[in-house]
Motif scaffolding. Structure first.
Motif, mmCIF file in Angstrom:
data_model
loop_
_atom_site.group_PDB
_atom_site.id
_atom_site.type_symbol
_atom_site.label_atom_id
_atom_site.label_comp_id
_atom_site.label_asym_id
_atom_site.label_seq_id
_atom_site.Cartn_x
_atom_site.Cartn_y
_atom_site.Cartn_z
ATOM 1 N N LYS A 71 1.076 -0.753 -0.015
ATOM 2 C CA LYS A 71 0.236 -0.139 0.416
ATOM 3 C C LYS A 71 0.972 1.644 0.099
ATOM 4 N N ILE A 72 1.159 1.597 -0.693
ATOM 5 C CA ILE A 72 1.475 3.203 -0.931
ATOM 6 C C ILE A 72 0.728 4.083 -1.278
ATOM 7 N N ASN A 73 0.768 5.377 0.023
ATOM 8 C CA ASN A 73 0.097 6.780 -0.058
ATOM 9 C C ASN A 73 1.506 7.564 0.314
ATOM 10 N N GLY A 74 1.723 9.142 -0.494
ATOM 11 C CA GLY A 74 1.868 10.403 -0.176
ATOM 12 C C GLY A 74 0.857 11.337 -1.317
ATOM 13 N N THR A 75 1.595 12.846 -1.109
ATOM 14 C CA THR A 75 1.662 14.011 -0.748
ATOM 15 C C THR A 75 2.571 15.055 -1.585
ATOM 16 N N LEU A 76 2.253 15.460 -2.234
ATOM 17 C CA LEU A 76 2.950 16.657 -2.694
ATOM 18 C C LEU A 76 2.359 18.062 -2.769
ATOM 19 N N MET A 77 2.520 19.737 -1.958
ATOM 20 C CA MET A 77 2.584 20.264 -1.857
ATOM 21 C C MET A 77 3.084 21.629 -2.473
ATOM 22 N N PRO A 78 2.941 22.429 -2.987
ATOM 23 C CA PRO A 78 1.278 22.703 -2.689
ATOM 24 C C PRO A 78 0.933 22.705 -4.463
ATOM 25 N N ASP A 79 -0.941 22.591 -4.206
ATOM 26 C CA ASP A 79 -0.772 22.359 -5.596
ATOM 27 C C ASP A 79 -1.847 23.787 -6.096
ATOM 28 N N PRO A 80 -1.345 24.825 -7.175
ATOM 29 C CA PRO A 80 -0.024 24.307 -7.968
ATOM 30 C C PRO A 80 0.939 24.249 -7.699
ATOM 31 N N LEU A 81 1.880 22.960 -8.237
ATOM 32 C CA LEU A 81 3.292 22.885 -8.056
ATOM 33 C C LEU A 81 4.307 24.098 -8.495
ATOM 34 N N ASN A 82 4.902 24.676 -7.854
ATOM 35 C CA ASN A 82 6.229 25.695 -9.047
ATOM 36 C C ASN A 82 7.348 25.320 -9.078
ATOM 37 N N ILE A 83 8.225 24.774 -10.116
ATOM 38 C CA ILE A 83 9.795 24.250 -10.239
ATOM 39 C C ILE A 83 10.077 25.696 -9.819
ATOM 40 N N ASN A 84 11.291 25.163 -9.320
ATOM 41 C CA ASN A 84 12.282 26.763 -8.658
ATOM 42 C C ASN A 84 11.161 27.356 -7.619
ATOM 43 N N ASP A 85 10.566 26.254 -6.660
ATOM 44 C CA ASP A 85 10.215 26.758 -5.839
ATOM 45 C C ASP A 85 10.179 25.721 -4.228
ATOM 46 N N GLU A 86 9.884 26.351 -3.178
ATOM 47 C CA GLU A 86 9.577 24.815 -2.192
ATOM 48 C C GLU A 86 8.557 23.926 -2.474
ATOM 49 N N ILE A 87 8.741 22.804 -1.582
ATOM 50 C CA ILE A 87 8.095 21.839 -2.079
ATOM 51 C C ILE A 87 7.498 21.384 -0.706
ATOM 52 N N THR A 88 6.917 19.965 -0.882
ATOM 53 C CA THR A 88 7.032 19.954 0.996
ATOM 54 C C THR A 88 5.952 18.770 0.382
ATOM 55 N N GLY A 89 6.369 17.429 0.430
ATOM 56 C CA GLY A 89 6.294 15.478 0.314
ATOM 57 C C GLY A 89 6.300 14.471 1.491
ATOM 58 N N SER A 90 5.477 13.659 1.284
ATOM 59 C CA SER A 90 5.027 13.115 2.477
ATOM 60 C C SER A 90 4.635 12.001 1.691
ATOM 61 N N PHE A 91 5.504 10.607 2.736
ATOM 62 C CA PHE A 91 4.588 9.080 1.870
ATOM 63 C C PHE A 91 4.570 8.184 3.021
ATOM 64 N N ASN A 92 3.628 7.235 3.227
ATOM 65 C CA ASN A 92 3.590 5.785 3.515
ATOM 66 C C ASN A 92 3.687 4.983 2.746
ATOM 67 N N VAL A 93 4.824 3.743 2.899
ATOM 68 C CA VAL A 93 4.098 2.715 2.302
ATOM 69 C C VAL A 93 4.312 1.637 3.582
ATOM 70 N N THR A 94 3.535 0.756 2.919
ATOM 71 C CA THR A 94 3.263 -0.259 3.753
ATOM 72 C C THR A 94 3.229 -2.231 2.975
ATOM 73 N N PRO A 95 4.504 -3.043 3.518
ATOM 74 C CA PRO A 95 4.826 -4.170 2.457
ATOM 75 C C PRO A 95 3.862 -4.437 3.050
ATOM 76 N N MET A 96 3.554 -5.845 2.973
ATOM 77 C CA MET A 96 2.176 -6.688 3.661
ATOM 78 C C MET A 96 3.431 -8.371 4.056
ATOM 79 N N VAL A 97 4.401 -7.591 2.561
ATOM 80 C CA VAL A 97 5.000 -8.807 1.689
ATOM 81 C C VAL A 97 6.631 -8.314 2.136
ATOM 82 N N MET A 98 7.516 -9.497 2.654
ATOM 83 C CA MET A 98 8.995 -9.061 1.605
ATOM 84 C C MET A 98 8.615 -8.426 0.190
#
Length: 214
Positions: A71-98
């Motif tokens: 299971k993969i979830n993630g975020t990128l902010m802000p929206d709209p996203l401007n290149i050459n600017d600060e971006i904030t990202g996060s994620f949550n990855v849950t593997p239930m198998v190796m």
């Protein structure tokens, strides 16, 4: 920049008009290494002048089956996203198998043209491509320490990935225009990435977005 955010950046870089001109980097490994460079790139293999790029209308969905074990979830902010600017990202990855090598990845990128969609070809290992083993693209050897902030949150960055939940809280970084190829053009894009190993589906994510460049 975290490995997960690098992969997302690669996904965005692949969204180009078909057919694009010859790419100036040889393979995806060079691009991964380039993503580690701080600041605006001066390497003539990339843009000689900054691009004004805005990416908006982000919409990410799970295109897999409920039984998929990663299971993969993630975020990128802000929206709209401007290149050459600060971006904030996060994620949550849950593997239930190796999750181990080979980690096959199939990426499809489509661009809206008129009332239809055109598939972006796989050129120089970017675009609508199939990668036999994503593990081999990670620029670290098994056992090497992971860079911050992954190491700060005990998140592994080389295969195999053990069962568990890996959470990266919001992190801010600067995404320079130098990582974007000059053929990234205005348009509506749709992308799909499917992960599998030894024929077994692991995860699937779809992304739609709008790009305005000048």
């Amino acid at each position: 920049m975290s490995t997960a955010l690098k992969i997302l950046a690669l996904f965005l870089v692949a969204a180009a008009a078909a057919p694009p001109p010859t790419l100036e980097f040889n393979d995806i490994n060079q691009l991964i290494k380039a993503l580690e460079m701080p600041g605006v790139f001066m390497n003539d293999k990339f843009n000689e002048k900054p691009l004004k790029v805005r990416m908006s209308k982000w919409h990410v969905t799970d295109c897999g089956m409920p039984s998929d074990p990663v299971k993969i979830n993630g975020t990128l902010m802000p929206d709209p996203l401007n290149i050459n600017d600060e971006i904030t990202g996060s994620f949550n990855v849950t593997p239930m198998v190796m999750v181990s090598s080979p980690l096959k990845t199939e990426v499809t990128i489509m661009k809206k043209v008129g009332s239809g969609m055109v598939k972006i070809p796989c050129i120089s290992n970017l675009g609508s491509c199939s990668y036999d083993d994503l593990c081999s693209l990670i620029p670290l050897q098994p056992g090497e320490p992971c860079p911050s902030p992954l190491s700060d949150y005990n998140i592994p960055c080389t295969c195999p990935f053990k069962m568990g939940s890996y959470v990266l809280p919001p992190q801010s970084f600067y995404l320079p225009s130098g990582i974007l190829p000059s053929w990234l053009v205005t348009g509506e894009y749709h992308g799909k990435a499917m992960l599998s190993s030894n024929g077994k589906a692991l995860a699937c994510r779809e992304l739609t977005m709008s790009v305005v460049s000048s």
